[in-house]
Motif scaffolding. Sequence first.
Motif, PDB file in Angstrom:
ATOM      1  N   THR A   1       0.813  -1.216   0.000  1.00  0.00           N
ATOM      2  CA  THR A   1       0.000   0.000   0.000  1.00  0.00           C
ATOM      3  C   THR A   1       0.848   1.269   0.000  1.00  0.00           C
ATOM      4  O   THR A   1       0.362   2.318  -0.401  1.00  0.00           O
ATOM      5  CB  THR A   1      -0.959   0.013   1.206  1.00  0.00           C
ATOM      6  N   ASP A   2       2.117   1.164   0.410  1.00  0.00           N
ATOM      7  CA  ASP A   2       2.982   2.340   0.403  1.00  0.00           C
ATOM      8  C   ASP A   2       3.427   2.705  -1.013  1.00  0.00           C
ATOM      9  O   ASP A   2       3.494   3.876  -1.367  1.00  0.00           O
ATOM     10  CB  ASP A   2       4.226   2.111   1.273  1.00  0.00           C
TER      11      ASP A   2
ATOM     12  N   GLU B   1      -2.635   3.540  -6.807  1.00  0.00           N
ATOM     13  CA  GLU B   1      -4.057   3.326  -7.064  1.00  0.00           C
ATOM     14  C   GLU B   1      -4.397   1.844  -7.242  1.00  0.00           C
ATOM     15  O   GLU B   1      -5.458   1.386  -6.820  1.00  0.00           O
ATOM     16  CB  GLU B   1      -4.476   4.113  -8.305  1.00  0.00           C
TER      17      GLU B   1
ATOM     18  N   ALA C   1      -2.963  -0.806  -5.839  1.00  0.00           N
ATOM     19  CA  ALA C   1      -3.025  -1.452  -4.519  1.00  0.00           C
ATOM     20  C   ALA C   1      -4.289  -1.028  -3.775  1.00  0.00           C
ATOM     21  O   ALA C   1      -4.949  -1.860  -3.139  1.00  0.00           O
ATOM     22  CB  ALA C   1      -1.782  -1.119  -3.702  1.00  0.00           C
ATOM     23  N   ALA C   2      -4.640   0.240  -3.874  1.00  0.00           N
ATOM     24  CA  ALA C   2      -5.858   0.728  -3.210  1.00  0.00           C
ATOM     25  C   ALA C   2      -7.100   0.053  -3.804  1.00  0.00           C
ATOM     26  O   ALA C   2      -8.010  -0.355  -3.070  1.00  0.00           O
ATOM     27  CB  ALA C   2      -5.958   2.246  -3.334  1.00  0.00           C
ATOM     28  N   ASN C   3      -7.137  -0.062  -5.129  1.00  0.00           N
ATOM     29  CA  ASN C   3      -8.281  -0.722  -5.782  1.00  0.00           C
ATOM     30  C   ASN C   3      -8.367  -2.191  -5.401  1.00  0.00           C
ATOM     31  O   ASN C   3      -9.450  -2.718  -5.133  1.00  0.00           O
ATOM     32  CB  ASN C   3      -8.195  -0.587  -7.301  1.00  0.00           C
TER      33      ASN C   3
ATOM     34  N   HIS D   1      -7.229  -3.566  -2.690  1.00  0.00           N
ATOM     35  CA  HIS D   1      -7.657  -3.630  -1.287  1.00  0.00           C
ATOM     36  C   HIS D   1      -9.173  -3.488  -1.201  1.00  0.00           C
ATOM     37  O   HIS D   1      -9.835  -4.228  -0.447  1.00  0.00           O
ATOM     38  CB  HIS D   1      -6.968  -2.544  -0.452  1.00  0.00           C
ATOM     39  N   THR D   2      -9.740  -2.585  -1.962  1.00  0.00           N
ATOM     40  CA  THR D   2     -11.194  -2.390  -1.974  1.00  0.00           C
ATOM     41  C   THR D   2     -11.907  -3.641  -2.486  1.00  0.00           C
ATOM     42  O   THR D   2     -12.911  -4.072  -1.912  1.00  0.00           O
ATOM     43  CB  THR D   2     -11.562  -1.172  -2.846  1.00  0.00           C
TER      44      THR D   2
ATOM     45  N   ASP E   1     -11.583  -6.410   0.184  1.00  0.00           N
ATOM     46  CA  ASP E   1     -12.461  -6.123   1.313  1.00  0.00           C
ATOM     47  C   ASP E   1     -13.914  -6.437   0.954  1.00  0.00           C
ATOM     48  O   ASP E   1     -14.644  -7.061   1.737  1.00  0.00           O
ATOM     49  CB  ASP E   1     -12.312  -4.659   1.729  1.00  0.00           C
TER      50      ASP E   1
ATOM     51  N   HIS F   1     -12.012  -2.981 -11.488  1.00  0.00           N
ATOM     52  CA  HIS F   1     -13.147  -2.237 -10.986  1.00  0.00           C
ATOM     53  C   HIS F   1     -14.403  -3.062 -11.171  1.00  0.00           C
ATOM     54  O   HIS F   1     -14.634  -3.632 -12.227  1.00  0.00           O
ATOM     55  CB  HIS F   1     -13.284  -0.906 -11.729  1.00  0.00           C
TER      56      HIS F   1
END
Length: 156
Positions: free
Chosen positions: A78-79, A83, A85-87, A89-90, A93, A149
């Motif tokens: 995440t560091d 984007e 990694a953030a996507n 993670h979403t 989750d 996405h």
Amino acid sequence: MLTAFPPRAASAYQRINVETSMHTMDQHQLVSLLLDGVLGAVAAARGALARQDVPAKCASIGKAVRIVEEGLMTALDTDNGGEIAANLHTVYDYALRRLLEANVKNDDAMLAEVARLFEPIAQGWKAMKQPPAANHESMAPGAAQPALHHPMVANA
């Protein structure tokens, strides 16, 4: 004369073999195995649900949850991943929530949705490691591109 290994010894050997393999493979291979593991566990859960085998369904969903939580989510950088990694993670989750809900409600459609979320990720991940010529050949004009996405994730 050869005798069969007792199940416990065979299980220990298999576990040691897997642990040894994990130490010798690169991160890309490990993530690929984790993605395949999630898809396999979801498929097993769907089969168990169809057979009304509740213990097997619960065990398979539990396996998928552990792979996502303890393997895929912890592997995200995440560091430095930005984007992507953030996507991911979403998506992970959201998939966790759907897996838990599918378990409680015995809902095959939710399990199928989780599989549809992970299939393009797994395909895209595997395509990254292929030689460039193989990537271009497999991506014919109009071919579906791996997507990170999912409309349900944005609304979650």
